[in-house]
Design a protein around this motif. Structure first.
Motif, PDB file in Angstrom:
ATOM      1  N   LEU A  11      -0.838   1.728   8.081  1.00  0.00           N
ATOM      2  CA  LEU A  11      -0.865   3.070   8.667  1.00  0.00           C
ATOM      3  C   LEU A  11      -1.801   3.150   9.868  1.00  0.00           C
ATOM      4  N   ALA A  12      -2.856   2.332   9.878  1.00  0.00           N
ATOM      5  CA  ALA A  12      -3.812   2.366  10.988  1.00  0.00           C
ATOM      6  C   ALA A  12      -3.195   1.891  12.297  1.00  0.00           C
ATOM      7  N   THR A  13      -2.048   1.217  12.231  1.00  0.00           N
ATOM      8  CA  THR A  13      -1.363   0.787  13.457  1.00  0.00           C
ATOM      9  C   THR A  13      -0.499   1.900  14.038  1.00  0.00           C
ATOM     10  N   MET A  14      -0.365   3.012  13.317  1.00  0.00           N
ATOM     11  CA  MET A  14       0.507   4.112  13.732  1.00  0.00           C
ATOM     12  C   MET A  14      -0.309   5.242  14.345  1.00  0.00           C
ATOM     13  N   GLY A  15       0.360   6.082  15.095  1.00  0.00           N
ATOM     14  CA  GLY A  15      -0.273   7.269  15.639  1.00  0.00           C
ATOM     15  C   GLY A  15      -0.432   8.345  14.579  1.00  0.00           C
ATOM     16  N   PRO A  16      -1.360   9.287  14.780  1.00  0.00           N
ATOM     17  CA  PRO A  16      -1.605  10.349  13.790  1.00  0.00           C
ATOM     18  C   PRO A  16      -0.359  11.168  13.459  1.00  0.00           C
ATOM     19  N   HIS A  59      -2.061 -11.183  -1.602  1.00  0.00           N
ATOM     20  CA  HIS A  59      -0.791 -10.468  -1.704  1.00  0.00           C
ATOM     21  C   HIS A  59      -0.206 -10.168  -0.333  1.00  0.00           C
ATOM     22  N   LEU A  60       1.125 -10.091  -0.301  1.00  0.00           N
ATOM     23  CA  LEU A  60       1.866  -9.655   0.877  1.00  0.00           C
ATOM     24  C   LEU A  60       2.602  -8.375   0.517  1.00  0.00           C
ATOM     25  N   GLY A  61       2.422  -7.332   1.325  1.00  0.00           N
ATOM     26  CA  GLY A  61       3.095  -6.062   1.071  1.00  0.00           C
ATOM     27  C   GLY A  61       3.767  -5.529   2.322  1.00  0.00           C
ATOM     28  N   VAL A  62       4.816  -4.735   2.132  1.00  0.00           N
ATOM     29  CA  VAL A  62       5.517  -4.102   3.253  1.00  0.00           C
ATOM     30  C   VAL A  62       5.627  -2.608   2.977  1.00  0.00           C
ATOM     31  N   LEU A  63       5.719  -1.832   4.054  1.00  0.00           N
ATOM     32  CA  LEU A  63       5.857  -0.387   3.921  1.00  0.00           C
ATOM     33  C   LEU A  63       7.316  -0.034   3.677  1.00  0.00           C
ATOM     34  N   GLU A  64       7.568   0.704   2.603  1.00  0.00           N
ATOM     35  CA  GLU A  64       8.903   1.206   2.295  1.00  0.00           C
ATOM     36  C   GLU A  64       8.776   2.701   2.038  1.00  0.00           C
ATOM     37  N   GLY A  65       9.229   3.498   3.001  1.00  0.00           N
ATOM     38  CA  GLY A  65       9.026   4.933   2.891  1.00  0.00           C
ATOM     39  C   GLY A  65       7.549   5.254   3.003  1.00  0.00           C
ATOM     40  N   ARG A  66       7.008   5.867   1.955  1.00  0.00           N
ATOM     41  CA  ARG A  66       5.583   6.205   1.940  1.00  0.00           C
ATOM     42  C   ARG A  66       4.801   5.266   1.028  1.00  0.00           C
ATOM     43  N   ARG A  67       5.402   4.173   0.624  1.00  0.00           N
ATOM     44  CA  ARG A  67       4.758   3.289  -0.340  1.00  0.00           C
ATOM     45  C   ARG A  67       4.691   1.858   0.170  1.00  0.00           C
ATOM     46  N   LEU A  99       4.730  -5.318  10.443  1.00  0.00           N
ATOM     47  CA  LEU A  99       5.699  -5.728   9.428  1.00  0.00           C
ATOM     48  C   LEU A  99       5.208  -5.459   8.013  1.00  0.00           C
ATOM     49  N   GLY A 100       3.900  -5.503   7.823  1.00  0.00           N
ATOM     50  CA  GLY A 100       3.345  -5.336   6.487  1.00  0.00           C
ATOM     51  C   GLY A 100       1.859  -5.632   6.522  1.00  0.00           C
ATOM     52  N   ALA A 101       1.329  -6.102   5.405  1.00  0.00           N
ATOM     53  CA  ALA A 101      -0.100  -6.404   5.330  1.00  0.00           C
ATOM     54  C   ALA A 101      -0.336  -7.523   4.331  1.00  0.00           C
ATOM     55  N   ILE A 102      -1.369  -8.306   4.601  1.00  0.00           N
ATOM     56  CA  ILE A 102      -1.853  -9.322   3.670  1.00  0.00           C
ATOM     57  C   ILE A 102      -3.192  -8.846   3.140  1.00  0.00           C
ATOM     58  N   VAL A 126       5.602  -4.397  -7.372  1.00  0.00           N
ATOM     59  CA  VAL A 126       4.978  -3.096  -7.601  1.00  0.00           C
ATOM     60  C   VAL A 126       4.974  -2.296  -6.300  1.00  0.00           C
ATOM     61  N   ARG A 127       5.149  -0.977  -6.414  1.00  0.00           N
ATOM     62  CA  ARG A 127       5.057  -0.087  -5.263  1.00  0.00           C
ATOM     63  C   ARG A 127       3.952   0.930  -5.508  1.00  0.00           C
ATOM     64  N   ILE A 128       3.085   1.098  -4.512  1.00  0.00           N
ATOM     65  CA  ILE A 128       1.940   2.002  -4.610  1.00  0.00           C
ATOM     66  C   ILE A 128       1.921   2.879  -3.361  1.00  0.00           C
TER      67      ILE A 128
END
Length: 246
Positions: A147-152, A106-114, A210-213, A133-135
């Motif tokens: 999220l692990a690529t972002m600062g706390p 799957h390929l997913g992207v961050l949209e807001g908090r999902r 950009l997202g995650a695989i 689907v959004r999770i």
């Protein structure tokens, strides 16, 4: 006789709805009614009616006592050229990942908090197709990878409504993800039917996430599939770099 909607100097309904949507477009956390009224200058009752109508039309959706952008807004986002370009770049890597593992990729992207799943290759009887689907990003492996690529501080700003103990657990999980070279893993004991998801971030050539695989299936082993997921993510970045060089 002139209608109220066309009164000179009075914003039209479309203008007022646009003002309200602009408030939500500028925020990643849910926005409450009072904040919408304050940001737009609209009477509270007017803001309430507009929000209610936007929810009915699925431009907004309720979330944590407020609202956030809904399905229709994100459907438009998914059709933007940037998303189409990302899907095209990720396609060969997703296909190779599926062929080498036999599970869904799957390929997913961050949209807001999902995390929104944009594309998939292959499924299993235990894992339904996730495209569209959004999770919640803090509850799924692709979200942890991003999220692990972002600062706390940025992570905390995204999840202001979460309990402190949940945020501590999330930061601990993100730390483990970073120590695995960006691989995020949803453990089998957290999932029904021992489903495991292994995800890696997809980076733009300039380093922006950009997202995650991800690869998702029953009983997956990180030591075997982790390198394959990382390779699919790197292949996507290289495809984007090649496109930019044209």
């Amino acid at each position: 006789m002139q209608s109220r909607e066309n009164t000179p100097g009075r914003p039209s309904m479309i203008e007022r709805m646009t003002q309200v949507l602009d408030v939500f477009g500028a925020e990643t956390a849910p926005v409450g009614l009072d904040a919408v009224a304050a940001a737009t200058g609209l009477p509270r009752t007017t803001a309430y009616r507009i929000i209610r109508e936007l929810v009915r039309l699925e431009w907004l959706e309720p979330d944590c006592g407020g609202h956030r952008l809904g399905r229709r807004a994100f459907d438009l986002t998914a059709r933007q050229p940037e998303c189409a370009e990302l899907r095209a770049a990720a396609g060969p890597g997703l296909l190779a990942l599926h062929r080498s593992t036999g599970v869904g990729a799957h390929l997913g992207v961050l949209e807001g908090r999902r995390i929104r799943y944009l594309d998939k290759v292959g499924t299993t009887s235990a894992v339904p197709p996730l495209s569209g689907v959004r999770i919640a990003a803090d509850r799924t492996a692709p979200g942890w990878a991003v999220l692990a690529t972002m600062g706390p501080e940025r992570v905390d700003a995204l999840f202001t409504t979460r309990r402190p103990d949940h945020l501590r657990q999330l930061h601990s999980r993100l730390h483990r993800t970073r120590t695995r070279h960006g691989l995020a893993v949803s453990e089998a004991d957290r999932c029904p039917m021992r489903i495991v998801s292994i995800a890696a971030p997809v980076l733009h050539p300039d380093g922006a996430v950009l997202g995650a695989i991800s690869a998702t299936g029953p009983g997956l082993r990180v030591d075997r599939l982790g390198p394959l997921v990382l390779a699919a993510a790197r292949r996507t970045t290289e495809a984007l770099r090649a496109r930019d060089a044209r």
